[in-house]
Motif scaffolding. Structure first.
Motif, mmCIF file in Angstrom:
data_model
loop_
_atom_site.group_PDB
_atom_site.id
_atom_site.type_symbol
_atom_site.label_atom_id
_atom_site.label_comp_id
_atom_site.label_asym_id
_atom_site.label_seq_id
_atom_site.Cartn_x
_atom_site.Cartn_y
_atom_site.Cartn_z
ATOM 1 N N LYS A 6 32.868 43.618 8.154
ATOM 2 C CA LYS A 6 31.720 42.487 7.851
ATOM 3 C C LYS A 6 30.757 43.126 6.817
ATOM 4 O O LYS A 6 30.228 44.112 6.960
ATOM 5 C CB LYS A 6 30.869 42.277 9.050
ATOM 6 C CG LYS A 6 29.984 41.110 8.845
ATOM 7 C CD LYS A 6 29.175 40.687 10.155
ATOM 8 C CE LYS A 6 28.085 39.743 10.146
ATOM 9 N NZ LYS A 6 27.329 39.501 11.253
ATOM 10 N N ARG A 7 30.437 42.404 5.783
ATOM 11 C CA ARG A 7 29.704 42.805 4.738
ATOM 12 C C ARG A 7 28.737 41.576 4.290
ATOM 13 O O ARG A 7 29.235 40.474 4.006
ATOM 14 C CB ARG A 7 30.497 43.495 3.329
ATOM 15 C CG ARG A 7 31.137 44.545 3.772
ATOM 16 C CD ARG A 7 32.028 45.079 2.459
ATOM 17 N NE ARG A 7 31.180 45.387 1.194
ATOM 18 C CZ ARG A 7 30.548 46.389 0.907
ATOM 19 N NH1 ARG A 7 30.607 47.478 1.779
ATOM 20 N NH2 ARG A 7 29.596 46.380 -0.130
ATOM 21 N N THR A 8 27.611 41.780 4.128
ATOM 22 C CA THR A 8 26.603 40.890 3.229
ATOM 23 C C THR A 8 26.055 41.412 2.426
ATOM 24 O O THR A 8 24.536 42.027 2.560
ATOM 25 C CB THR A 8 25.533 40.550 4.810
ATOM 26 O OG1 THR A 8 24.949 41.315 5.559
ATOM 27 C CG2 THR A 8 26.464 39.607 5.824
ATOM 28 N N ASP A 130 26.420 45.859 8.705
ATOM 29 C CA ASP A 130 26.893 44.873 8.082
ATOM 30 C C ASP A 130 27.086 44.935 6.468
ATOM 31 O O ASP A 130 27.424 43.736 6.063
ATOM 32 C CB ASP A 130 25.340 43.705 8.403
ATOM 33 C CG ASP A 130 25.551 43.075 9.792
ATOM 34 O OD1 ASP A 130 26.439 43.226 10.587
ATOM 35 O OD2 ASP A 130 24.430 42.700 10.228
#
Length: 410
Positions: A6-8, A130
């Motif tokens: 998950k990457r924001t 994140d």
């Protein structure tokens, strides 16, 4: 193998390194600290860790002086570290009958703030999970550099290519072995070994500790978290180099039981807990001395490049090193050659100064003779006295503050 993807992606700041893909080996302290800095700058960071998950527990680690505070504040974790600190108090050197010989002030043993290594790693992991890809249960198998990047194969996962690779995988670094050569070239043994494990809190300690020394060996029992039922034991002994398998826990227990047999004070109870424990740390007290921290697109960080088993403020040095490395990459707009050279220049002498202190760790806990034990106690009784307390505090901070930080955008 556990992969978290998950990457924001955050908006890159000035000094962007958003064009860089960086593989960091190791998710203890140095790795997540670097990931925190680089992710805030927009880099695509992957952290690979051979353990199946984030490592919990571990020894308590401390920070001291204005440099550590400046870096931790800039990283945004100073207040959270304080919220999870151990609040450890004085530790007392005792005789065989338990009577006190000298008190060791909290500032000496625990710095300005102390936290369990596992709690520190978790704080940084939670801040980065994140925006950073974490891969647990895997490790680097091979590295091949060319002019444009690094091809990496893994023990479990598929091969991948990165712009840069950072070895932040500890004193026995796999990355260092693969790129810089066998550990035997860089590890300097300091004539002592150390072990750590949990014991019942049969002394009723409450965030205090007891230190008992006999010539060439010492046992420390401390309660760091206020748990009325649990304490931690630290065993230190002087020895020539031993041949043993780090994975052979029963064999290591036999070494310790033999070395500490017949010792006084509460040691028989500590050894009983040793026989029953399932979680045992054991290693040589040693330092890493490499002739360079950089090989092309690969760079060493923390214990992998300038570590010490204990007493050298290794966690503080690793945090500062991660801050400087991320900062130099930002100032160089991702030009890794310039950034790596600046990082190596700025961190080397600082790390060496802290390593010098660690050379005293073994003899401090386990002086070789009864006469040396008495001399140690007299010296610390004087240094801990009220007239010298402030001087003593400055003395313990000297190495930790011996670096001039630049203004970094991270």
């Amino acid at each position: 193998m556990t992969k978290q993807t998950k990457r924001t992606q955050q908006t890159p700041q000035n000094g962007s390194v958003a064009h860089l893909s960086v593989l960091v080996s190791g998710a203890s302290v140095a790795g997540p600290a670097l990931a925190l800095g680089l992710a805030r700058l927009g880099a695509r960071v992957t952290v690979v860790e051979k353990a199946p998950g984030l490592r919990g527990g571990g020894f308590a680690v401390d920070f001291r002086g204005h440099v550590h505070r400046t870096v931790l504040t800039a990283m945004g974790i100073w207040d959270e570290i304080h919220a999870h600190q151990t609040h450890m108090g004085r530790q007392t050197v005792v005789d065989a009958d338990g009577s006190p010989r000298v008190d060791l002030p909290a500032e000496m043993m625990s710095g300005d703030v102390e936290i369990f290594r596992g709690d520190l790693a978790r704080i940084m992991y939670e801040r980065t999970r994140d925006d950073v890809e974490y891969v647990f249960g895997d490790s680097i198998a091979s590295l091949a550099q060319d002019a444009d990047g690094v091809d990496v194969t893994f023990e479990q996962g598929a091969p991948r290519r990165f712009d840069l690779v950072v070895g932040a995988d500890g004193l026995h670094s796999n990355t260092r072995r693969l790129v810089f050569g066998d550990e035997s070239r860089y590890l300097r043994f300091l004539d002592h070994y150390v072990a750590g494990f949990d014991v019942p809190n049969h002394l009723g300690l409450d965030r205090t500790g007891r230190v008992y020394s006999e010539p060439g060996r010492a046992v420390v029992v401390g309660n760091y978290d206020g748990d009325p039922d649990r304490a931690g034991a630290l065993l230190v002994f002087r020895s020539g180099e031993l041949s043993y398998d780090r994975r052979d826990v029963p064999g290591i227990k036999r070494i310790l039981l033999d070395r500490f047999a017949g010792m006084g004070w509460e040691v028989p109870a500590v050894l009983k807990a040793l026989e029953e424990t399932d979680a045992l740390y054991f290693d040589a007290i040693a330092q890493i001395h490499v002739d360079r921290l950089v090989e092309g697109r690969v760079v060493l960080l923390g214990d992998a490049g300038y570590g010490a088993t204990m007493g050298g403020m290794g966690t503080g040095v690793a945090i500062v090193g991660a801050y400087v490395l991320a900062g130099e990459l930002a100032l160089a707009d991702g030009d890794f050659r310039t950034a790596f050279a600046e990082y190596e220049t700025r961190i080397r002498d600082f790390a060496k100064g802290c390593q010098k202190i660690s050379g005293n760790a073994g003899p401090f806990f386990a002086p070789p003779t009864e006469r040396r034990i008495r001399s140690r106690d007299r010296m610390y009784r004087i240094l801990a006295s009220r007239p010298l307390a402030r001087f003593f505090k400055r003395l313990t901070e000297k190495a930790a503050t011996d670096i001039r930080l630049r203004e970094y955008p991270c």
